[in-house]
Write an enzyme that holds these catalytic residues in place. Sequence first.
Site, PDB file in Angstrom:
ATOM      1  N   GLU A 230       0.921  -1.277  -0.048  1.00  0.00           N
ATOM      2  CA  GLU A 230      -0.033   0.127  -0.015  1.00  0.00           C
ATOM      3  C   GLU A 230       0.783   1.269  -0.066  1.00  0.00           C
ATOM      4  OE1 GLU A 230      -1.488   3.229   0.488  1.00  0.00           O
ATOM      5  OE2 GLU A 230      -1.661   2.654   2.663  1.00  0.00           O
ATOM      6  N   CYS A 264      -2.060   8.711   3.052  1.00  0.00           N
ATOM      7  CA  CYS A 264      -1.699   8.458   1.602  1.00  0.00           C
ATOM      8  C   CYS A 264      -3.154   8.451   0.943  1.00  0.00           C
ATOM      9  CB  CYS A 264      -1.680   6.852   1.755  1.00  0.00           C
ATOM     10  SG  CYS A 264      -3.026   5.748   2.657  1.00  0.00           S
TER      11      CYS A 264
END
Length: 470
Positions: A230, A264
């Site tokens: 990720e 993120c």
Amino acid sequence: MTENILVSYEPASGEEIWRGNHGDVDAAVSTARRAWGAWAALPLTNRIESLRAFANEVRREGEGLADLIAREAGKPLWEARTEVDAVVNKVDISVQAYAERTGKKKFDSGINGSAAVRHKPHGVMAVLGPYNFPAHLPNGHIVPALIAGNAVIFKPSEKTPAVGEALVGCFHRAGVPEDVIQLVIGGPKEGKALVAHPGIDGVLFTGSADAGIAINRKLAGNPGKIVALEMGGNNPIVVIDTPKLADAATLIVQSAFTSAGQRCTAARRLIVKDSVYDDLMAELVPLTRKLMVGNPVGEPQPFMGPVIDNETADRLMESFVTLMTAGGRPLLHMRRNVPDLPFLSPGIIDVTDVIDRPDLELFGPLLQVIRVPDLDAGITEANNTRFGLSASLIGGTPDEYGRFWANIRAGIVNWNSPTNGASSKAPFGGIGLSGNHRPAAYYAADYCAYPVASTEVDQPRATIGVGLRP
């Protein structure tokens, strides 16, 4: 200070908050390999019971853990408390997800036989955590991995080792064996050693694209090792026709500047239809100016604290100047108001006229604005990135959102909602440089165990019907 000592500093004060020795990767892996088989052999209900005890331990330690997160990661205390809540809630969500995603199946197969599908743990998993959510994000790997029966070696970010140590302590006090969940303190050297170690069966990583690509490259010749990446994004938030521009501005601020932009899923690019541009900026810029930037544990509570360290702050300031030099028009200057500490005020810059805009994840409170004539141009601009984590459309009709949803390249697609704040009850991941098609959150169970197909008969029965000599 020796080379083997890691020291962590509070971003808001520069004061030392923690120090400890670098870990021994070989010893940790050896210990985990001896331990994981017994953990995997426990009934699932026993493992779940231990993890529910972990959730209760985090509840008891909640305020202290939130204070530590706020001080070491630099996020406001109100936000650190929501992170602690997410750590607690992860257990129930992961139990439900494991039952749904890896449930047993049994069906008839042949004469007096049956076929079955069950799941097995991979073995020893390395979890490499980030600094922006130093408890919640690694916990999102650790809990599903432990439920499935894996042993875990957790290396927290070298910028937030104290939170990592506190998290692992909660597992141990809850009764999860110390050999089954271990902490390895260190920096890139220890991370690389874990990734490459032959005794590691899986690598679960959250962090930068550069580091994720390096992990992927290192393990390209080892397809038997599960890898879940990720890696963040250069996320777009697209605004078209809407009568609620004040609400739109609030959603943009929440998307771009929560956690000082260190998420993120934070919006990095604001793509605005020309016809609403002026009115939207008239709402957005004054609202952003009102955001309080201050000490994470101070009163009144700020909207955002500092970025993680001075190096990050310097890099973001340099990026803002670089965009201006390339033709960007500042709408709100990013400023550094406290010498030698990484406090940044949010910056907004119109980069419509910047040629060859950099496709980078500028990990902080810096928002780039791009004007477009219509929705289709907005979708094209939104997709003008190698990343593909999160995207949001503000305004428009259901048909226009349907067009946006169908054509946008991202793992999280929202309408009239921020780009961040994804639910743990849904998959969390992206495409391109944002991930490798192994989403976390609710779908973490998928990479923590592998399916095993079996054909089973209680007694051997077999005949050969053709091709035998009489």
